[in-house]
Design a protein around this motif. Structure first.
Motif, PDB file in Angstrom:
ATOM      1  N   ALA A 128       0.993  -1.276   0.052  1.00  0.00           N
ATOM      2  CA  ALA A 128       0.051  -0.026  -0.276  1.00  0.00           C
ATOM      3  C   ALA A 128       0.931   1.335   0.045  1.00  0.00           C
ATOM      4  O   ALA A 128       2.085   1.228   0.048  1.00  0.00           O
ATOM      5  CB  ALA A 128      -1.076   0.041   1.223  1.00  0.00           C
ATOM      6  N   MET A 129       0.427   2.438  -0.240  1.00  0.00           N
ATOM      7  CA  MET A 129       0.929   3.782   0.078  1.00  0.00           C
ATOM      8  C   MET A 129       1.960   3.989  -1.197  1.00  0.00           C
ATOM      9  O   MET A 129       2.697   4.752  -1.098  1.00  0.00           O
ATOM     10  CB  MET A 129       1.733   3.800   1.328  1.00  0.00           C
ATOM     11  N   LEU A 130       1.552   3.212  -2.285  1.00  0.00           N
ATOM     12  CA  LEU A 130       2.541   3.338  -3.529  1.00  0.00           C
ATOM     13  C   LEU A 130       1.546   3.093  -4.865  1.00  0.00           C
ATOM     14  O   LEU A 130       0.788   2.426  -4.783  1.00  0.00           O
ATOM     15  CB  LEU A 130       3.810   2.561  -3.484  1.00  0.00           C
ATOM     16  N   ILE A 131       1.988   3.693  -5.921  1.00  0.00           N
ATOM     17  CA  ILE A 131       1.368   3.695  -7.231  1.00  0.00           C
ATOM     18  C   ILE A 131       1.671   2.300  -7.678  1.00  0.00           C
ATOM     19  O   ILE A 131       2.796   1.674  -7.367  1.00  0.00           O
ATOM     20  CB  ILE A 131       1.878   4.650  -8.181  1.00  0.00           C
ATOM     21  N   SER A 132       0.639   1.622  -7.849  1.00  0.00           N
ATOM     22  CA  SER A 132       0.648   0.173  -8.341  1.00  0.00           C
ATOM     23  C   SER A 132       1.686   0.145  -9.436  1.00  0.00           C
ATOM     24  O   SER A 132       1.742   0.909 -10.580  1.00  0.00           O
ATOM     25  CB  SER A 132      -0.646  -0.578  -8.897  1.00  0.00           C
ATOM     26  N   VAL A 133       2.744  -1.056  -9.640  1.00  0.00           N
ATOM     27  CA  VAL A 133       3.410  -1.247 -10.828  1.00  0.00           C
ATOM     28  C   VAL A 133       2.580  -1.898 -11.738  1.00  0.00           C
ATOM     29  O   VAL A 133       2.469  -1.837 -13.102  1.00  0.00           O
ATOM     30  CB  VAL A 133       4.601  -2.364 -10.486  1.00  0.00           C
ATOM     31  N   VAL A 134       1.523  -2.942 -11.345  1.00  0.00           N
ATOM     32  CA  VAL A 134       0.466  -3.200 -12.280  1.00  0.00           C
ATOM     33  C   VAL A 134      -0.415  -3.934 -11.232  1.00  0.00           C
ATOM     34  O   VAL A 134      -0.312  -4.132 -10.045  1.00  0.00           O
ATOM     35  CB  VAL A 134       0.958  -4.528 -12.964  1.00  0.00           C
ATOM     36  N   ALA A 151      -1.081  -0.935 -17.019  1.00  0.00           N
ATOM     37  CA  ALA A 151      -0.510  -1.833 -18.035  1.00  0.00           C
ATOM     38  C   ALA A 151      -0.968  -1.488 -19.452  1.00  0.00           C
ATOM     39  O   ALA A 151      -1.049  -2.258 -20.324  1.00  0.00           O
ATOM     40  CB  ALA A 151      -0.845  -3.275 -17.824  1.00  0.00           C
ATOM     41  N   GLY A 152      -1.233  -0.062 -19.467  1.00  0.00           N
ATOM     42  CA  GLY A 152      -1.811   0.289 -20.799  1.00  0.00           C
ATOM     43  C   GLY A 152      -2.208   1.768 -20.474  1.00  0.00           C
ATOM     44  O   GLY A 152      -2.294   2.317 -19.301  1.00  0.00           O
ATOM     45  N   PRO A 153      -2.663   2.655 -21.528  1.00  0.00           N
ATOM     46  CA  PRO A 153      -3.033   4.095 -21.602  1.00  0.00           C
ATOM     47  C   PRO A 153      -4.506   4.137 -20.789  1.00  0.00           C
ATOM     48  O   PRO A 153      -4.771   5.233 -19.959  1.00  0.00           O
ATOM     49  CB  PRO A 153      -3.135   4.398 -23.011  1.00  0.00           C
ATOM     50  N   VAL A 154      -5.386   3.170 -20.775  1.00  0.00           N
ATOM     51  CA  VAL A 154      -6.383   2.811 -20.067  1.00  0.00           C
ATOM     52  C   VAL A 154      -6.649   1.694 -19.267  1.00  0.00           C
ATOM     53  O   VAL A 154      -6.041   0.550 -19.920  1.00  0.00           O
ATOM     54  CB  VAL A 154      -7.723   3.283 -21.020  1.00  0.00           C
ATOM     55  N   PRO A 155      -7.368   1.305 -18.094  1.00  0.00           N
ATOM     56  CA  PRO A 155      -7.292   0.159 -17.596  1.00  0.00           C
ATOM     57  C   PRO A 155      -8.279  -0.604 -18.748  1.00  0.00           C
ATOM     58  O   PRO A 155      -9.230  -0.373 -19.335  1.00  0.00           O
ATOM     59  CB  PRO A 155      -8.436   0.444 -16.455  1.00  0.00           C
ATOM     60  N   GLY A 156      -7.807  -2.196 -18.879  1.00  0.00           N
ATOM     61  CA  GLY A 156      -8.175  -2.690 -20.128  1.00  0.00           C
ATOM     62  C   GLY A 156      -9.175  -4.062 -19.411  1.00  0.00           C
ATOM     63  O   GLY A 156      -9.006  -3.890 -18.154  1.00  0.00           O
ATOM     64  N   ASP A 180       7.792   0.850 -20.480  1.00  0.00           N
ATOM     65  CA  ASP A 180       8.946   0.773 -19.555  1.00  0.00           C
ATOM     66  C   ASP A 180       8.906   2.160 -18.700  1.00  0.00           C
ATOM     67  O   ASP A 180       8.788   3.406 -19.573  1.00  0.00           O
ATOM     68  CB  ASP A 180      10.320   0.611 -20.207  1.00  0.00           C
ATOM     69  N   ASP A 181       8.826   2.360 -17.580  1.00  0.00           N
ATOM     70  CA  ASP A 181       9.213   3.472 -16.824  1.00  0.00           C
ATOM     71  C   ASP A 181      10.078   3.195 -15.458  1.00  0.00           C
ATOM     72  O   ASP A 181      10.519   2.007 -15.287  1.00  0.00           O
ATOM     73  CB  ASP A 181       7.550   4.080 -16.572  1.00  0.00           C
ATOM     74  N   ARG A 189       5.706  -6.256 -16.285  1.00  0.00           N
ATOM     75  CA  ARG A 189       4.398  -5.959 -16.025  1.00  0.00           C
ATOM     76  C   ARG A 189       3.838  -7.163 -16.843  1.00  0.00           C
ATOM     77  O   ARG A 189       2.569  -7.608 -16.375  1.00  0.00           O
ATOM     78  CB  ARG A 189       3.866  -4.601 -16.768  1.00  0.00           C
ATOM     79  N   ARG A 190       4.108  -7.459 -18.067  1.00  0.00           N
ATOM     80  CA  ARG A 190       3.258  -8.773 -18.628  1.00  0.00           C
ATOM     81  C   ARG A 190       3.335 -10.039 -17.849  1.00  0.00           C
ATOM     82  O   ARG A 190       2.551 -10.599 -17.500  1.00  0.00           O
ATOM     83  CB  ARG A 190       3.818  -9.002 -19.886  1.00  0.00           C
TER      84      ARG A 190
END
Length: 206
Positions: A128-134, A151-156, A180-181, A189-190
């Protein structure tokens, strides 16, 4: 504004007001949303952050979006011109972009009152308390439905019949378009999506 607070159940549907906080969402009858809400920030953020805020920012990393997407929620918005309702899958159209007009306000989201079997999982340096990697939400209700974040520009959203459970993790990973970031590579992520989908299936189908 009292009309934008809390949640209710009526006529077979659950309605979550835009001002519903993550702390309050932890007590809703939607298991995946409750699980996701527990991972958002610390107590202070969960007491102030709202479901409507997550929708309005439309970030691909928004933890509330995958649990809502697998439930096929309808988003209700309003302005002085009137109200309109649209599926969440049509609401978010890009990275931090949605179809809200400049004079519109998110009122609530509504979903079928049967929560079915569902769960939420995420990957990050801590829980918690962090942005999700995925992140991943899974719902099992006559079919398999998974939605991923970060894992994409919008949630799939990916759907498949129940007898496709063995190949479903690969389907989910293939549907993603990660980058990649600084938080992780696209390949990682995949891979994480495959692992999360497999674990979520085990949890929901056991």
């Amino acid at each position: 504004v009292s009309e934008l607070r809390g949640w209710s159940r009526a006529n077979g549907r659950i309605t979550l007001a835009a001002g519903l906080t993550y702390t309050e969402a932890m007590r809703t009858p939607l298991p995946a949303l409750a699980e996701a809400s527990r991972t958002v920030g610390g107590p202070q953020i969960r007491n102030r952050g709202t479901i409507g805020g997550n929708l309005g920012t439309s970030s691909p990393a928004g933890d509330a979006l995958p649990p809502l997407l697998v439930c096929d929620v309808q988003v209700r918005v309003a302005s002085v011109r009137g109200e309109r309702t649209l599926p969440l899958r049509d609401f978010v159209v890009g990275v931090k972009r949605n179809v809200l007009a400049v004079d519109e306000l998110i009122l609530d989201v509504s979903v079928d009152g049967d929560p079915a079997r569902q769960t939420f999982m995420k990957v990050g340096p801590r829980n918690a308390m962090l942005i999700s990697v995925v992140s991943l939400a899974l719902r099992v209700d006559g079919e398999l439905a998974a939605s991923f974040g970060s894992a994409g520009p919008v949630p799939g959203v990916v759907r498949a019949p129940l007898d496709a459970a063995d190949s479903f993790p690969e389907q989910v990973a293939a549907a993603a378009s990660p980058i990649d970031d600084v938080r992780g590579t696209a390949a990682y992520r995949r891979h994480a999506l495959r692992v999360l989908t497999k674990r979520a299936l085990e949890r929901c189908l056991s």
